[in-house]
Design an enzyme around this catalytic site. Structure first.
Site, PDB file in Angstrom:
ATOM      1  N   MET A 103     -15.951  -1.856 -12.524  1.00 63.89           N
ATOM      2  CA  MET A 103     -16.294  -0.929 -13.619  1.00 63.89           C
ATOM      3  C   MET A 103     -15.456  -1.390 -14.797  1.00 63.89           C
ATOM      4  O   MET A 103     -14.460  -0.739 -15.178  1.00 63.89           O
ATOM      5  CB  MET A 103     -15.976   0.513 -13.196  1.00 63.89           C
ATOM      6  CG  MET A 103     -16.975   1.059 -12.185  1.00 63.89           C
ATOM      7  SD  MET A 103     -16.362   2.461 -11.238  1.00 63.89           S
ATOM      8  CE  MET A 103     -15.526   1.608  -9.915  1.00 63.89           C
ATOM      9  N   SER A 133     -14.180   3.769   0.424  1.00 67.69           N
ATOM     10  CA  SER A 133     -13.661   3.366  -0.881  1.00 67.69           C
ATOM     11  C   SER A 133     -12.162   3.623  -0.931  1.00 67.69           C
ATOM     12  O   SER A 133     -11.722   4.767  -0.763  1.00 67.69           O
ATOM     13  CB  SER A 133     -14.357   4.184  -1.976  1.00 67.69           C
ATOM     14  OG  SER A 133     -13.578   4.148  -3.149  1.00 67.69           O
ATOM     15  N   MET A 169     -25.408   4.449  -8.203  1.00 67.53           N
ATOM     16  CA  MET A 169     -24.360   5.466  -8.326  1.00 67.53           C
ATOM     17  C   MET A 169     -25.000   6.849  -8.180  1.00 67.53           C
ATOM     18  O   MET A 169     -25.997   7.155  -8.853  1.00 67.53           O
ATOM     19  CB  MET A 169     -23.677   5.391  -9.690  1.00 67.53           C
ATOM     20  CG  MET A 169     -22.894   4.121  -9.968  1.00 67.53           C
ATOM     21  SD  MET A 169     -21.588   3.757  -8.797  1.00 67.53           S
ATOM     22  CE  MET A 169     -20.523   5.196  -8.960  1.00 67.53           C
TER      23      MET A 169
END
Ligand code: DX5
Ligand code: ZN
Length: 226
Positions: A68, A8, A137
């Site tokens: 998000m 990430s 998540m």
């Protein structure tokens, strides 16, 4: 065992992003995970399609865009144009989840749904045929460097069983707090793709060493003591 590593960029050095993504690809990263936060759906602000387009020429692996944001739909075309391969979003951030999933595929990208630790898998009941990826998540979204929430493991096992039975081609990704200890646990429970921010980019030996260390840990499997 089959699994893929998706570093990430949230934990990367943004002043040297091109160099950072090239380093992790060279070290064997299978995807680049791109976290988009809007200071509305989550209390943090990151990057958008311009930065996605800027890193696209630096790597050939797929770009795994994790939105998000709320609302979702108006960003889909921009990220598709910016070179996203997969676009995932949180179902509660879209007014019409199935419409958003279709929109993503219409733009030539793979579509994913993201489940916060408290979001139930019931969203999968009527969406599986439109899904290429389920992202669970293992932290609450918004920040890198949080601790893996082990309580999501039963949900991971349930999701694995459900996908095996009803959507075997749909991939299962885990995001948040993945490290040399928790990564192997998630893979053993059925994760196909592991997102890793801090564990890769904050590795003392640099991001390439981070990818290699995670791959070695995954090969060894879960530690007996955990
Ligand atoms: C959190 C992001 C994650 C995050 C992972 O909201 O979706 O992708 O960057 O970072 P680590 O691996 O540090 O938990
Ligand atoms: Zn993410």
């Amino acid at each position: 065992m089959h699994y893929r590593i998706a570093p990430s960029i949230l934990s990367a050095d943004f002043a040297r992003l091109g160099e950072e993504v090239r380093a992790v690809e060279k070290a064997g990263a299978d995807l680049i995970h791109f976290d988009v936060m809007d200071n509305h759906y989550v209390p943090n602000l990151t990057v958008g399609p311009l930065v996605c387009a800027a890193i696209r020429p630096h790597v050939s692996v797929p770009l795994d865009v994790h939105l998000m944001v709320r609302p979702v739909d108006r960003l889909v075309a921009d990220f598709a144009k910016a070179g996203a391969s997969i676009i995932s979003f949180h179902p509660e951030a879209s007014d019409h989840v199935e419409r958003t999933l279709s929109l993503i595929r219409e733009h030539g990208c793979k579509a994913g749904l993201v489940f916060n630790p408290a979001t139930p898998l019931v969203w999968l009941d009527h969406t599986l045929d439109k899904l290429d990826l389920v992202l669970l998540m293992s932290v609450n979204p918004g920040f890198g460097g949080q601790k893996f929430i082990h309580e999501v493991m039963p949900k991971l096992t349930r999701a694995r069983t459900l996908l095996n039975e009803r959507a075997p081609r749909c991939e299962l990704e885990v995001d948040g707090g993945v490290d040399l200890t928790t990564g192997p646990i998630a893979v053993a429970a059925g994760a196909d793709v592991l997102v890793a921010g801090t564990c890769v980019f904050a590795h003392p030996g640099g991001p390439a060493a981070g990818v290699k260390a995670l791959r070695e840990a995954l090969k060894r499997g879960p530690a007996a003591s955990v």
